[in-house]
Design an enzyme around this catalytic site. Structure first.
Site, mmCIF file in Angstrom:
data_model
loop_
_atom_site.group_PDB
_atom_site.id
_atom_site.type_symbol
_atom_site.label_atom_id
_atom_site.label_comp_id
_atom_site.label_asym_id
_atom_site.label_seq_id
_atom_site.Cartn_x
_atom_site.Cartn_y
_atom_site.Cartn_z
ATOM 1 N N ASP A 156 44.031 27.137 119.264
ATOM 2 C CA ASP A 156 43.653 26.978 117.861
ATOM 3 C C ASP A 156 42.129 27.001 117.837
ATOM 4 O O ASP A 156 41.488 25.984 118.032
ATOM 5 C CB ASP A 156 44.198 25.643 117.352
ATOM 6 C CG ASP A 156 44.226 25.573 115.838
ATOM 7 O OD1 ASP A 156 43.678 26.486 115.204
ATOM 8 O OD2 ASP A 156 44.778 24.607 115.306
ATOM 9 N N HIS A 215 47.993 28.598 106.458
ATOM 10 C CA HIS A 215 49.225 27.899 106.796
ATOM 11 C C HIS A 215 50.243 28.264 105.724
ATOM 12 O O HIS A 215 50.190 27.712 104.625
ATOM 13 C CB HIS A 215 49.012 26.400 106.829
ATOM 14 C CG HIS A 215 47.938 25.946 107.775
ATOM 15 N ND1 HIS A 215 46.593 26.010 107.468
ATOM 16 C CD2 HIS A 215 48.019 25.430 109.029
ATOM 17 C CE1 HIS A 215 45.893 25.543 108.486
ATOM 18 N NE2 HIS A 215 46.718 25.193 109.456
ATOM 19 N N HIS A 269 49.465 16.493 109.227
ATOM 20 C CA HIS A 269 49.502 15.855 110.538
ATOM 21 C C HIS A 269 50.106 14.463 110.445
ATOM 22 O O HIS A 269 50.666 13.954 111.423
ATOM 23 C CB HIS A 269 48.084 15.746 111.121
ATOM 24 C CG HIS A 269 47.505 17.052 111.554
ATOM 25 N ND1 HIS A 269 46.840 17.890 110.690
ATOM 26 C CD2 HIS A 269 47.499 17.666 112.763
ATOM 27 C CE1 HIS A 269 46.431 18.969 111.349
ATOM 28 N NE2 HIS A 269 46.832 18.854 112.602
ATOM 29 N N ASP A 282 53.846 25.662 112.723
ATOM 30 C CA ASP A 282 52.746 24.744 112.953
ATOM 31 C C ASP A 282 53.220 23.761 114.021
ATOM 32 O O ASP A 282 54.415 23.737 114.380
ATOM 33 C CB ASP A 282 52.373 24.022 111.655
ATOM 34 C CG ASP A 282 50.909 23.581 111.633
ATOM 35 O OD1 ASP A 282 50.294 23.533 112.710
ATOM 36 O OD2 ASP A 282 50.392 23.303 110.540
#
Length: 1001
Positions: free
Chosen positions: A115, A215, A227, A301
């Protein structure tokens, strides 16, 4: 070739966004390719059904952990025959070693991902860090820079053994409080987001790095971080179509290789309560694959994020992700549980083996496309150097420069002009040390520095507040060490109060090194009024978007006019600062400080050449230390200090390392830094005629043998004047005592001229010196003889024609407007000896170490002030004056000397007589003698100085160079002439010529 590639890229970009361009392109790795298909099919045939499933799983890898962790990771990957690893924190050498170890134990080469949205430095130390996407969003009309960033990043990633970059973010950030996207988005304009993302993607994929835009289907409009929780996107389908989905749709049309699906709850797309988009067949299969026609790799993700694990435990979530249509599961936490759940789903018929096989083939094709069909381990030799090419420093500078945004510029204050009218203080907020911004600002003029933080005692703040009353311009640089809204962008209440107080003075130029949204969060203590309403009291506002050395360096250069500004806000901060705001600022021609590559020069070659020549000089004790500064096209590309002030401490001066801002005695470089510019200015004003006679401007010379000498001859050293007169010798009796009305050991009103700490000259003795010049004999033959004598007289002429003292005239006319504030006579008045290089130990006249006083004896007897010697200054400030010459008499848009007069003074005057001189200026010999660089052109000019100084300008378009070399080679004695024997000064200049020639080739 580079220009051709840029044209092709831009043409492709235009075609990609034509509205009629509806055909969805196949990702490159899936296009027909016999080699890729053959390898993928052959490997696939060797895999069991379970191993094919394992190819769809990527686990996390860290290279900064203990050996036991690495052993467990190796066991996990090898035992389960996983398809890939996503690398996180660590260092390049450690990651390369871990990658090689993992690859060596894998039957099928692993797909290594990172990433790395703003470069490998997002995860690794000792690697290149590029600007955030919000910073890139400010760039206007130069997306080819973003393409180049992608290309450079791809080369670095591949060198490190990385095959996939989970980037860029194509989320449209239209929620200022977004805690996770925010600065990671190109902005709130969907068209700009799509265009810039495409440039980034193309740069990476054209250089064989797989990408994954994210995303999906859009994470920009949420106040929740996935997250830590499952964000809810409450928009309608039409709203999503018109905004969030637009960049994804356009990049899918262009054939992007990968898409990452976010953990989002989006009722308009899937009404199932608390189902993350990663687990939604409606979103992954129906929308992304079927409706949008995406054919490439679909990545989840990270599967350890609370956005998915809050409602679906590890294992179950992985299985549901594949059931939804995912191709690759990233960061699977419990691999055995995930494999077991997926196998069970196949047995239950929820997932067909055929669909998993097709996804496995897709992964294998991707592996072959990135070259894993011919896998080679990462070579560790020179890895860190290879990951940090100097070209990336240049790219970082260009990206930063193109993004700088000026949000206010009251009465066109920026770029700063008329430096002689400004008393400038820099006030760094939230930095207790001198900042890169402050250091760069100080390169342009005298700037006094103050540093305040939220921990600064109130008593200190009060003292600073009092001091700032003495300045009419405040450069307020706000250093925000946090980029995220959850931490209020690093702002403290006290910080906000300091800023509000400074802008209220009406004297502040404010630069905010941090997130653009911080403009809305600077608030007065205990007040609800936004500083954004009060920041209008600032005279100018600069937004660089980040806190980096590049943004600090270049923001200061923008303020002083070395570079311009063209950036636009990519997001709306509030009603005052809206997306698209940004004022155009044009540069005005002050020196720009950059790296050699910006002007096509190889920095390694130039540095090696200069270092070698200078170090030989120091090792052979030709000089104890020096400063070298070089510029091309008005860009300072080399600045370096070498050696020490002295060889030892035996004479009382310590061998302090030379610094860039140390002052040196210019010696005869004074001639072209004081007398010559003054005469040129007087010529322009019609007050001085170079074809006039000496007696025209020196009435006392009317009855002398010099009355009819023509100034053109005088200035070219062919007027028959003696080379010099040892004035001090006439002050001594044969027994060594001082003659009457010469020197005393104590200061008094009759003996006020300080020559040393214990030697004072009679007040009228300078008149005797002028009379000695007047009455001196002439040489018999009119030929070139270098002479100091006329230059000793010019201060009198200038005072007579202008009514001003010579030093005042120079400072007011040239030095202060140029920002060359260290150029001065008698520097001990203003600077500590710690900043002034000592020169010779004078054992014949003054019997002391000459330190902070002029080395030349005659100038010393003229109170340190003469037209032939006595000027001190830094290399940087001397270069400003020289650069004005190179630019034809103009600097920073301000004319100092007409181009016609500059041309006249710097041309050969009497080449037919074999005289190489200009008017005051030295020029190259007609056959090489070492007085100038070997490659110097006929248009070049400069001067050397007895103390070991030298400067040279070459306005020839091929070179356009300015060069300064300052040393104290006469330390400890003038009898040391090794600097001339080695020809160090002109050979170092020649290195610049050679570096330019190499760049042209």
């Amino acid at each position: 070739m580079a220009n051709c590639r840029s044209v092709v890229f831009l043409l492709f970009s235009v075609l990609s966004f034509v509205s009629s361009y509806a055909q969805t392109a196949t990702p490159t790795f899936l296009q027909p390719n016999a080699r890729i298909n053959r390898w993928a099919d052959s490997v696939f045939a060797t895999l069991t059904p379970d191993e094919r499933i394992a190819q769809l799983i990527m686990v996390a890898g860290y290279s900064n952990r203990k050996p036991a962790y690495e052993d467990s990771l190796v066991t996990l990957v090898r035992t389960n025959k996983l398809g890939g690893v996503v690398m996180f924190q660590g260092g390049p050498i450690r990651q390369a070693k871990l990658t090689n170890r993992l690859q060596a134990l894998s039957t099928v080469p692993l797909l290594i991902a990172m990433d790395a949205e703003w470069g490998l430095a997002m995860r690794l130390d000792s690697t290149v860090r590029y600007p955030y996407q919000m910073t890139l969003g400010a760039i206007q009309g130069n997306d080819s820079l973003i393409y180049q960033m992608g290309a450079n990043l791809a080369r670095q990633a591949r060198r490190l053994g990385v095959h996939v970059n989970f980037a860029p973010s194509v989320d449209v950030n239209n929620n200022p409080n977004n805690p996770v996207i925010n600065f990671r988005s190109f902005g709130e304009d969907k068209y700009a987001v799509a265009r810039k993302a495409l440039a980034y993607v193309r740069g990476m994929e054209d250089n064989q790095l797989l990408t994954s835009i994210k995303h999906f289907p859009g994470h920009g409009d949420t106040g929740t971080d996935s997250h830590f929780d499952l964000p809810l996107i409450g928009k309608s389908r039409s709203q999503l179509d018109s905004l969030e989905l637009y960049p994804f749709r356009e990049l899918i049309k262009a054939g992007v290789s990968g898409v990452m699906v976010a953990h989002l709850s989006i009722p308009a797309l899937d009404t199932t309560r608390n189902r993350p988009s990663t687990l939604s067949p409606a979103i992954v299969t129906n929308l992304l694959k079927t409706e949008l026609g995406f054919q490439g790799l679909i990545f989840s993700d990270a599967m350890n994020m609370k956005g998915v694990t809050k409602y679906f435990p590890s294992g179950q979530a992985d299985e549901l992700g594949l059931e939804a249509g995912m191709d690759v599961l990233e960061f699977t936490e419990d691999v055995p549980a995930a494999l077991a759940q997926i196998r069970q789903a196949v047995l239950d018929g929820r997932i067909t083996q055929e669909s998993l096989d097709e996804r496995c083939r897709k992964v294998l094709r991707a592996k072959a496309w990135v070259g894993l069909d011919q896998y080679k381990p990462v070579v560790l030799d020179n890895l860190v150097n290879d990951l940090n090419p100097v070209q990336d420093e240049l790219l970082n500078r260009r990206l930063t420069e193109a993004s700088l945004t000026v949000l206010k510029n009251d009465r066109n204050l920026l770029p700063l002009q008329r430096l002689d009218t400004l008393r400038i203080a820099s006030v760094a907020i939230e930095s207790d040390k001198l900042t890169a911004f402050q250091q760069m600002a100080a390169n342009y003029t005298q700037v006094d520095h103050f540093n305040l933080t939220s921990k600064t005692p109130d008593s200190t703040i009060a003292q600073v507040r009092d001091s700032l009353k003495n300045y009419n311009l405040l450069l307020v640089d706000i250093h925000l060490n946090n980029i995220r809204p959850g931490a209020r962008y690093g702002l403290q209440a006290k910080t906000a109060g300091l800023v509000s107080e400074l802008v209220a003075t009406g004297k502040a130029v404010v630069t905010v090194f941090g997130n653009a949204y911080a403009l809305d969060k600077l608030t007065f203590p205990n007040d609800t009024v936004l500083v954004s309403r009060n920041i209008e009291q600032a005279r100018a506002i600069v937004m660089p978007y980040q806190l980096t050395n590049y943004t600090e360096d270049l923001s200061a250069q923008l303020i002083f006019g070395a570079i311009g500004a063209s950036g636009k806000l990519p997001v709306t901060v509030n009603q005052r600062f809206r997306a698209g705001d940004g004022l155009a600022i044009q540069p005005i021609g002050r020196l720009k400080y950059t790296i050699p590559e910006e002007v096509g020069i190889d920095s390694r070659f130039l540095t090696q050449q200069v270092d070698s020549l200078v170090n030989v000089g120091i090792s052979q004790r030709a000089f104890p230390g020096c400063v070298v500064q070089m510029a091309k096209d008005g860009k300072v590309i080399f600045r370096k200090a070498y050696g020490t002030f002295t060889y030892d401490a035996s004479l009382g001066a310590e061998p302090k390392p030379v610094q860039l801002d140390d002052l040196f005695d210019m010696a005869s470089v004074t001639k072209i830094s004081t007398s010559t510019p003054a005469l040129m200015r007087l010529v322009d004003e019609g007050k001085f005629n170079i074809d006039g006679k000496m007696a025209d401007y020196l009435p006392s010379f009317k009855k002398s043998n010099k009355a009819n000498l023509v100034w053109r001859d005088v200035l070219t050293h062919q007027a028959r004047l003696k080379a010099w007169i040892p004035f001090w010798r006439d002050t001594k009796n044969p027994d060594g005592t001082w003659k009457p009305k010469t020197f005393k050991t104590e200061r008094s009103s009759r003996f006020p001229i300080e020559v040393t700490d214990s030697l004072y000259l009679f007040r009228n003795y300078p008149k005797t010196i002028f009379e000695q010049i007047r009455d001196s004999p002439l040489n018999e033959k009119k030929e070139y003889v270098y002479s100091d004598l006329s230059f000793i007289l010019y201060p009198q002429i200038v005072k007579r024609l202008t009514g001003e003292n010579f030093e005042d005239y120079l400072k007011e006319t040239f030095y202060r407007p140029l920002g060359a504030t260290t150029l001065t006579y008698n520097p001990r008045r203003f600077y500590s000896l710690n900043r002034i290089a000592p020169t010779e130990y004078d054992s014949l006249f003054r019997n002391t170490l000459i330190w902070g006083r002029v080395h030349d004896e005659g100038a010393a007897m003229l109170n340190g002030l003469s037209g032939h010697a006595g000027l001190f200054g830094t290399a940087n400030d001397l270069m400003k004056l020289m650069e004005m010459y190179r630019q034809g008499g103009t600097y920073a848009g301000q004319p100092f000397i007409s181009a016609r007069t500059m041309a006249e003074f710097t041309r050969y005057q009497f080449p037919e007589l074999g005289n190489r001189r200009g008017l005051g200026f030295e020029k190259p010999s007609f056959t090489y003698t070492g007085n100038a660089p070997r490659s110097a052109t006929k248009d070049s000019f400069g001067h050397s100085g007895f103390t070991g100084t030298f400067t040279w300008m070459d306005p020839d378009p091929k070179y356009n160079l300015t060069y300064v070399f300052l040393s104290n080679r006469v330390y400890p004695t003038r009898n040391n002439n090794r600097i001339s024997m080695l020809n160090t000064r002109t050979n170092v200049a020649e290195a610049l010529y050679q570096a330019i020639k190499r760049g042209i080739q």
